[in-house]
Design a protein around this motif. Structure first.
Motif, PDB file in Angstrom:
ATOM      1  N   ILE A 123       0.847  -1.263  -0.032  1.00 19.35           N
ATOM      2  CA  ILE A 123      -0.143  -0.025  -0.043  1.00 19.35           C
ATOM      3  C   ILE A 123       0.834   1.090   0.073  1.00 19.35           C
ATOM      4  O   ILE A 123       1.693   1.387   0.881  1.00 19.35           O
ATOM      5  CB  ILE A 123      -1.022  -0.089   1.292  1.00 19.35           C
ATOM      6  N   SER A 124       0.603   2.146  -0.972  1.00 15.08           N
ATOM      7  CA  SER A 124       1.441   3.221  -0.989  1.00 15.08           C
ATOM      8  C   SER A 124       0.822   4.559  -0.202  1.00 15.08           C
ATOM      9  O   SER A 124      -0.591   4.385  -0.221  1.00 15.08           O
ATOM     10  CB  SER A 124       1.819   3.903  -2.479  1.00 15.08           C
ATOM     11  N   ARG A 125       1.556   5.418   0.493  1.00 14.81           N
ATOM     12  CA  ARG A 125       0.823   6.375   1.461  1.00 14.81           C
ATOM     13  C   ARG A 125       1.978   7.551   1.303  1.00 14.81           C
ATOM     14  O   ARG A 125       2.985   7.564   1.456  1.00 14.81           O
ATOM     15  CB  ARG A 125       0.580   5.663   2.733  1.00 14.81           C
ATOM     16  N   SER A 126       1.033   8.951   1.401  1.00 18.40           N
ATOM     17  CA  SER A 126       1.767   9.909   1.550  1.00 18.40           C
ATOM     18  C   SER A 126       1.006  10.690   2.673  1.00 18.40           C
ATOM     19  O   SER A 126      -0.265  10.566   2.546  1.00 18.40           O
ATOM     20  CB  SER A 126       1.695  10.856   0.175  1.00 18.40           C
ATOM     21  N   VAL A 127       1.575  11.470   3.537  1.00 14.47           N
ATOM     22  CA  VAL A 127       0.972  12.203   4.705  1.00 14.47           C
ATOM     23  C   VAL A 127       1.164  13.737   4.222  1.00 14.47           C
ATOM     24  O   VAL A 127       0.796  14.296   5.149  1.00 14.47           O
ATOM     25  CB  VAL A 127       1.449  11.841   5.874  1.00 14.47           C
ATOM     26  N   ASN A 128       1.243  14.217   3.202  1.00 17.59           N
ATOM     27  CA  ASN A 128       1.698  15.252   2.886  1.00 17.59           C
ATOM     28  C   ASN A 128       1.130  15.756   1.575  1.00 17.59           C
ATOM     29  O   ASN A 128       1.912  16.604   0.646  1.00 17.59           O
ATOM     30  CB  ASN A 128       3.055  15.799   3.011  1.00 17.59           C
ATOM     31  N   PHE A 159       5.887   3.087   1.046  1.00 16.69           N
ATOM     32  CA  PHE A 159       4.973   1.949   1.115  1.00 16.69           C
ATOM     33  C   PHE A 159       5.059   1.018   1.923  1.00 16.69           C
ATOM     34  O   PHE A 159       6.047   1.044   2.631  1.00 16.69           O
ATOM     35  CB  PHE A 159       4.547   1.516  -0.420  1.00 16.69           C
ATOM     36  N   PHE A 160       4.042   0.338   2.392  1.00 10.34           N
ATOM     37  CA  PHE A 160       4.146  -0.902   3.441  1.00 10.34           C
ATOM     38  C   PHE A 160       3.060  -1.946   2.994  1.00 10.34           C
ATOM     39  O   PHE A 160       2.629  -2.175   2.075  1.00 10.34           O
ATOM     40  CB  PHE A 160       3.776  -0.372   4.676  1.00 10.34           C
ATOM     41  N   ALA A 161       2.950  -2.925   3.962  1.00 11.62           N
ATOM     42  CA  ALA A 161       2.181  -3.962   3.578  1.00 11.62           C
ATOM     43  C   ALA A 161       2.542  -4.829   2.488  1.00 11.62           C
ATOM     44  O   ALA A 161       1.886  -5.436   1.717  1.00 11.62           O
ATOM     45  CB  ALA A 161       0.639  -3.721   3.631  1.00 11.62           C
ATOM     46  N   THR A 162       3.828  -5.177   2.380  1.00  7.61           N
ATOM     47  CA  THR A 162       4.511  -5.669   0.939  1.00  7.61           C
ATOM     48  C   THR A 162       4.235  -7.186   1.104  1.00  7.61           C
ATOM     49  O   THR A 162       4.562  -7.835  -0.009  1.00  7.61           O
ATOM     50  CB  THR A 162       5.770  -5.465   0.734  1.00  7.61           C
ATOM     51  N   ASP A 163       3.517  -7.916   1.774  1.00  6.94           N
ATOM     52  CA  ASP A 163       3.248  -9.248   2.047  1.00  6.94           C
ATOM     53  C   ASP A 163       1.948  -9.334   1.226  1.00  6.94           C
ATOM     54  O   ASP A 163       1.690 -10.634   0.854  1.00  6.94           O
ATOM     55  CB  ASP A 163       2.962  -9.825   3.082  1.00  6.94           C
ATOM     56  N   TYR A 164       1.146  -8.121   0.720  1.00 10.58           N
ATOM     57  CA  TYR A 164      -0.290  -8.458   0.063  1.00 10.58           C
ATOM     58  C   TYR A 164      -0.005  -7.867  -1.155  1.00 10.58           C
ATOM     59  O   TYR A 164       0.476  -6.658  -1.212  1.00 10.58           O
ATOM     60  CB  TYR A 164      -1.023  -7.929   1.007  1.00 10.58           C
ATOM     61  N   HIS A 165      -0.894  -8.325  -2.135  1.00 13.53           N
ATOM     62  CA  HIS A 165      -1.488  -7.463  -3.311  1.00 13.53           C
ATOM     63  C   HIS A 165      -2.747  -7.131  -2.994  1.00 13.53           C
ATOM     64  O   HIS A 165      -3.695  -7.672  -2.664  1.00 13.53           O
ATOM     65  CB  HIS A 165      -1.471  -8.322  -4.532  1.00 13.53           C
ATOM     66  N   VAL A 166      -2.973  -5.803  -2.953  1.00 14.92           N
ATOM     67  CA  VAL A 166      -4.154  -5.130  -2.422  1.00 14.92           C
ATOM     68  C   VAL A 166      -5.118  -4.711  -3.617  1.00 14.92           C
ATOM     69  O   VAL A 166      -4.510  -3.783  -4.523  1.00 14.92           O
ATOM     70  CB  VAL A 166      -3.978  -4.148  -1.215  1.00 14.92           C
ATOM     71  N   SER A 167      -6.127  -5.033  -3.611  1.00 14.72           N
ATOM     72  CA  SER A 167      -6.977  -4.484  -4.679  1.00 14.72           C
ATOM     73  C   SER A 167      -7.905  -3.328  -4.364  1.00 14.72           C
ATOM     74  O   SER A 167      -8.146  -2.380  -5.226  1.00 14.72           O
ATOM     75  CB  SER A 167      -8.256  -5.573  -4.965  1.00 14.72           C
TER      76      SER A 167
END
Length: 706
Positions: free
Chosen positions: A177-182, A189-197
């Motif tokens: 999951i990619s994330r930006s806080v700004n 990005f994090f949760a690299t054990d999953y392919h998230v739809s």
């Protein structure tokens, strides 16, 4: 002289009347007394569909605006087109051509900015427009830290009051999951054990979510996972399923998922509830307003057999609404239905075509269409507003004793101007097209109780209430939204922040009734908060050569006497922690400030860190930042006199990618002393912007735009 004095008295009286309007003591609308709603039955739910043959190229997806009832965007194989009148007319957006920003795969609207939205693409990252598609700028790519340039889902995180936290998922293109806080300036990005739809977040202010994902080592098995936060621990809520869409009910209920293999399912962290037709393959699901603000309409699409399936009672009962809508075995992937923000128009995409569904008004003696709320968003700063109102009330009560009517009237005007700063927009309007057999309807009213108005506020077609020309069939009313009168209690089914509905009622000359909903989004602006005063059961802990930390009165040590922390330290390394009692979300906040003094002038630096407190994962802390810098404290060192420290949060957070700014648990002070010393620390405050900090030296701190 006497006439001038009377003039100032008159002006002050006008100001007091304006204040009464703001505070709800005097209505600004022509409201009739609250009386029971019409006893005539409401219109039956009946949707009729037509295919829109005017659109050039294949239609890929429809994205109705979540609060503006008349705005809808269509993704086509050539780019993006827009309608501002519910699909009556379409206009191409050249800046979103396929060759410029790529093939759009998903979109997300900025909740508090009507003309701003994000577009995720297949291979060209994420783009932002702030002028409703006239221009776009690229704000997310793999080169900026995203997991991939291919985006399958994009979200403005509802837990961030500033709406600066952005979330992207990548499906089969990349794990994580990619994330930006700004707002897209930097990404990780994090949760690299999953392919998230996809991700289904809950209401504004909530952090937990349901995540559709497959494990990296088992990509063929998809599950709906629950996480108390997307970067905390997940577990399977529903395993081995083929989800196609999800929606959050308007009223209290769990998220609803559509699936190809298990129908429709309400999913929570601990329970599943299958509803609706059992032997159907649904490709999308949605929730919108029903006929009134007390109803919600849930709808789903089975393009092969049933078409649109709709329900007003959470699928305890349901009907098909498919007259004129495509159904058939040969359906391309991606078929879906989405509703506009008040449930008066539905847009279905199937096999490259657009189908438009509207309430079937055939035979109705009265009907409502083209409902519009202007503007569609209201924001207010509750703490600031309450403070301004309190001051204004005090000054009004003192007005008769004022020695100078001129000065007193000027002060009242400043107070009222200050109240305006605490909220967006002054006047709001709701308009609607109303048709009736025999000419004019008998009555058109709107229920404004949710925002402090009357149950049957009259709407007019006289050209004087933002309704266009007189007698043109468009009825309107204008009003102000007063934060003190917003209803958010057990009597209101739908709670804010988020969207509430205002029910319009039209009564025909034969006694028939027709209702529709005018939506308005209401959000609380983030405000500065004092860290330890926002919590209960605060814990104070020390380690190393810190011998004790206690809360003591500050006396009159600086301009605003407050309770402070007394920290006693012996020579050597020391640490003191202030935390516990809850979590704070500081995402998008601008700076941290506090007052500090020591028992003696000292060149020993004091270091500051922040530590998060996730439910299941290990906590992470920011890198230590020394405060003995002229950019942070004016003298460049801690003195025996009180000084104010102001540190931009970017200085603390930029080097700490693992720290969860949504879950701040504690603040840590530390250092290494060469001699015994006592520190006093007071008023630890997080600020949204520089204006809240006041006049203090802030070298190196740039003003952040809201």
């Amino acid at each position: 002289m006497k006439s001038k004095f009377l003039l100032h008295i008159f002006n002050a009286a006008i100001l007091i009347a304006i204040f009464a309007v703001f505070c709800g003591a005097m209505p600004v609308w022509g409201a009739a007394p609250d009386t029971p709603a019409p006893s005539a039955p409401l219109q039956e739910l009946s949707i009729a569909w037509t295919i829109d043959t005017r659109i050039s190229g294949h239609v890929v997806a429809a994205y109705p605006h979540p609060s503006m009832t008349q705005r809808v965007l269509l993704v086509t194989d050539g780019g993006l087109i827009i309608s501002e009148n519910g699909g009556q007319e379409w206009q191409k957006l050249p800046a979103a051509d396929l060759g410029k920003i790529g093939r759009i795969t998903c979109m997300a609207f900025v909740p508090d900015k009507e003309d701003s939205f994000y577009a995720g693409t297949a291979g060209k990252g994420v783009w932002l427009t702030e002028d409703c598609g006239k221009t776009f700028k690229q704000i997310g790519t793999a080169s900026k830290g995203m997991a991939s340039d291919s985006i399958s889902g994009f979200y403005v995180f509802p837990g961030d009051q500033l709406f600066q936290t952005l979330i992207a998922v990548h499906g089969d293109a990349a794990a994580g999951i990619s994330r930006s806080v700004n707002k897209g300036e930097t990404w990780g990005f994090f949760a690299t054990d999953y392919h998230v739809s996809s991700i289904q977040f809950r209401d504004f202010g909530c952090y937990d979510a349901l995540i559709v994902a497959s494990k990296k080592d088992s990509p063929e098995i998809k599950s709906i996972c629950y996480g108390i936060s997307i970067d905390d621990y997940w577990y399977d809520a529903m395993k081995d399923v083929v989800p196609t869409g999800s929606a959050l009910p308007l009223f209290k209920a769990h998220p609803l998922f559509s699936t190809l293999d298990q129908g429709m399912v309400f999913v929570s962290k601990s329970d599943l509830n299958r509803v609706g037709p059992k032997d159907a393959g649904f490709t999308s699901v949605g929730v919108t307003w029903g006929r009134t603000a007390e109803e919600q309409l849930m709808y789903s699409y089975d393009p092969k057999k049933l078409g649109m399936v709709a329900s007003l009672d959470a699928y305890k009962t349901w009907t098909t609404q498919s007259s004129g809508l495509y159904t058939g075995d040969f359906t391309k992937e991606g078929a879906h239905i989405r509703a506009n923000s008040n449930g008066s128009v539905f847009y279905a995409v199937a096999n490259g075509n657009l189908y438009v569904g509207k309430q079937n008004q055939k035979g109705a003696s009265v009907s409502i269409s083209s409902v519009k709320t202007t503007p569609s968003v209201f924001e207010f700063a509750g703490t600031m507003y309450r403070a301004k109102v309190t001051i204004l009330k005090q000054n009004i009560s003192r007005f008769p004793q004022s020695k100078s009517a001129v000065a007193a009237a000027a002060a009242l005007k400043l107070d009222i101007d200050g109240m305006k700063e605490a909220m967006t927009a002054g006047q709001y309007s709701v308009t609607a097209q109303v048709t009736a057999h025999g000419g004019r309807p008998k009555a058109v009213t709107i229920d404004l109780r949710a925002i402090g108005g009357g149950m049957k506020t009259v709407m007019h077609d006289d050209g004087k209430h933002s309704d266009g020309k007189a007698d043109d069939g468009i009825f309107g009313t204008t009003f102000r939204v007063d934060p003190w009168r917003l209803r958010n209690d057990d009597k209101m089914i739908k709670r804010w922040p988020g969207q509430i509905g205002l029910t319009l009622n039209a009564e025909g000359n034969d006694g028939a009734a027709y209702s529709a909903v005018a939506p308005i989004d209401i959000y609380s602006m983030p405000e500065a908060f004092e860290f330890y005063r926002s919590r209960s059961n605060m814990r104070l802990e020390t380690s190393g050569n810190a011998t004790g930390i206690t809360a003591v009165p500050a006396g009159e040590a600086h301009a605003k006497p407050e309770e402070c922390f007394k920290l006693e330290v012996k020579p050597g390394a020391w640490q003191a922690t202030i935390g516990g009692g809850g979590l704070s979300d500081i995402t998008g906040y601008y700076a941290l400030s506090f007052w500090i003094k020591s028992s003696t002038d000292s060149s020993d630096d004091v270091l500051l860190q922040m530590r998060d407190s996730p439910m299941y994962m290990d906590p992470a802390a920011t890198e230590a930042e020394g405060i003995s810098d002229p950019a942070y404290i004016e003298s460049g060192m801690v003195l025996s006199d009180w000084q104010r420290v102001v540190i931009p949060l970017s200085s603390i957070l930029n080097g700490s990618p693992d720290f969860r700014s949504t879950e701040l648990g504690s603040i840590i002070f530390s250092g290494s002393c060469t001699a015994p010393v006592t520190y006093w620390i007071s008023e630890v405050i997080f600020h949204v912007n520089q204006n809240e900090i006041g006049k203090v030296k802030t070298t190196g701190i740039k003003k952040r735009k809201r």
